[in-house]
Design a protein around this motif. Structure first.
Motif, PDB file in Angstrom:
ATOM      1  N   ALA A  57      -2.575  -6.718   8.419  1.00  0.00           N
ATOM      2  CA  ALA A  57      -1.378  -7.384   8.895  1.00  0.00           C
ATOM      3  C   ALA A  57      -1.407  -7.305  10.418  1.00  0.00           C
ATOM      4  N   MET A 103       0.850  -1.205   0.000  1.00  0.00           N
ATOM      5  CA  MET A 103       0.000   0.000   0.000  1.00  0.00           C
ATOM      6  C   MET A 103       0.878   1.244   0.000  1.00  0.00           C
ATOM      7  N   ARG A 125       6.603   1.031   8.809  1.00  0.00           N
ATOM      8  CA  ARG A 125       5.411   0.665   8.027  1.00  0.00           C
ATOM      9  C   ARG A 125       5.474   1.179   6.589  1.00  0.00           C
ATOM     10  N   TYR A 174      -6.321  -4.711   6.405  1.00  0.00           N
ATOM     11  CA  TYR A 174      -6.470  -4.145   5.064  1.00  0.00           C
ATOM     12  C   TYR A 174      -6.522  -5.252   4.030  1.00  0.00           C
ATOM     13  N   ARG A 232       9.057  -5.769  10.081  1.00  0.00           N
ATOM     14  CA  ARG A 232       9.220  -4.341   9.747  1.00  0.00           C
ATOM     15  C   ARG A 232      10.401  -3.797  10.566  1.00  0.00           C
ATOM     16  N   GLU A 252      -2.700   6.052   6.323  1.00  0.00           N
ATOM     17  CA  GLU A 252      -1.893   5.592   7.463  1.00  0.00           C
ATOM     18  C   GLU A 252      -1.289   6.766   8.236  1.00  0.00           C
TER      19      GLU A 252
END
Ligand code: GLY
Length: 387
Positions: free
Chosen positions: A275, A50, A344, A262, A318, A56
């Protein structure tokens, strides 16, 4: 005697951030090498892709928003340049995003987000539940409202990683297909790295771009070690059979009981569901609980999803930083630079990271837009250093 290679720039880590740094540096005429046993691997093999600068957005991250938006704006030209260089399409899709609310709490959360987006001058439109379902008929009947964000798009991170490997090869980047084991420091300056097997990869400048592993390279002095930590994300991949298409026409997301979920639909029928966000160190186990929670929340959003084949489950890490923003540019150790901590936003920040890192490697000057993200903001000696 051990082998020795030499370059202007050695990039430690061949995920998308290391690769884009290497590609852009090579295009600036720097002799560039990448050390990674599997270039094109890393968190991008898991990520949904994304490009969600607006949906976000978080409180307190307005500075990061500026960099995110700068990178989002670069995406169309970036993917076109990558396609020209490689002949590979990376699945960039200007599809927009719909963030929806399922109950009164979610709705209040989304209203707050909308107010923040508006204060930041971002394009985001409040829709009723009915308007949301008109856009996306597969949404649950109980959807209470949502935000339509036409500027948050997507790209396929696996295809992006593969294209960046090709682009690097074509630009003359040398790949050392092994781990860097130890930073070489000569007379208080980074001078390359020793690779697994003992090869000495000498370089005038070293970029540490190892994602969540960036803080673990031996030989890096304590005071310049990047403060990155792994934040686990479990992600599912489903397949939309042609008979069900179009299942969703844009990215759909929500916060369900405090967790983000998502659904990212690709043109090739892949539907990525993410996630989890778990602080569990280096663990990358896919758990029954993680898969259950993602499917439960996604099913509340789009009930028809349980009919689809589940084709893949995977977990990635991440690279989290203390302020959720990346570390870009020179450290207090001459010759050592960082491109890590993208948390992210690694896929979103790929184009701007490449440009910023190439500029600082070629000229020694960190571009204005990246100054707030200098690694020196975390350095204990920062106050004593001239800017
Ligand atoms: N940006 C999506 C994630 O980190 O899960």
């Amino acid at each position: 005697m051990h082998a020795r290679t030499e370059s202007d720039v050695l990039v430690v880590g061949g995920g998308i951030i290391g690769l884009v740094t290497a590609w852009r540096a090579a295009l600036r005429g720097l002799r560039t090498a990448v050390a990674d046993p599997e270039p094109g691997g890393g968190a991008a093999r898991v990520a949904a892709g994304m490009l969600a600068a607006v949906t976000e957005l978080h409180y307190g991250e307005e500075t990061l928003l500026g960099l995110n938006l700068a990178s989002a704006r670069r995406y169309p030209d970036f993917v076109a340049e990558l396609a020209d260089a490689t002949g590979q399409d990376v699945g960039y899709r200007a599809c927009g995003t719909l963030a929806v609310a399922l109950d009164a709490d979610d709705r209040a959360h989304l209203r707050e987000l909308h107010a923040l987006q508006t204060r930041c001058g971002l394009q985001s439109e409040w829709l009723s539940g009915r308007e949301c379902r008109r856009l996306e008929p597969m949404l649950a009947p109980g959807v209470r409202g949502g935000l339509r964000v036409d500027g948050d798009h997507q790209v396929d991170p696996r295809r992006l990683a593969d294209a960046l490997v090709t682009a690097c090869e074509r630009a003359g980047v040398v790949f050392h297909r092994s781990w860097a084991e130890r930073l070489t420091v000569v007379r208080d300056r980074a001078a390359g790295a020793v690779l697994a097997g003992g090869t000495e990869a000498a370089a005038d400048q070293v970029v540490l771009a190892g994602g969540s592993l960036s803080g673990r390279l031996d030989g890096v002095p304590e005071e310049v070690l990047p403060p990155v930590r792994p934040v686990k994300g479990q992600v599912l991949r489903l397949t939309v059979p042609p008979a069900y298409a179009p299942f969703l026409s844009r990215t759909v997301r929500a916060v369900v009981r405090g967790s983000h979920v998502y659904l990212v639909p690709r043109e090739n029928g892949e539907l990525v569901v993410g996630a989890t966000s778990e602080e569990l160190g280096w663990d990358t186990t896919v758990t029954a609980g993680g898969v259950y929670e993602l499917l439960r929340d996604a099913h509340e959003l789009v009930p028809g999803l349980t009919e689809l084949p589940l084709t893949e489950t995977r977990a990635g890490l991440r690279p989290g930083s203390p302020d959720n923003a990346p570390l870009l540019g020179a450290t207090a150790l001459p010759g050592l630079l960082l491109a890590t901590g993208h948390y992210r936003n690694g896929v979103l920040l790929t184009p701007v990271t490449g440009d910023v890192m190439a500029e600082v490697l070629a000229t020694g000057v960190l571009p204005e837009e990246a100054r707030p993200f200098s690694p020196r903001r975390f350095s204990s000696v920062r106050q004593e250093q001239p800017a």
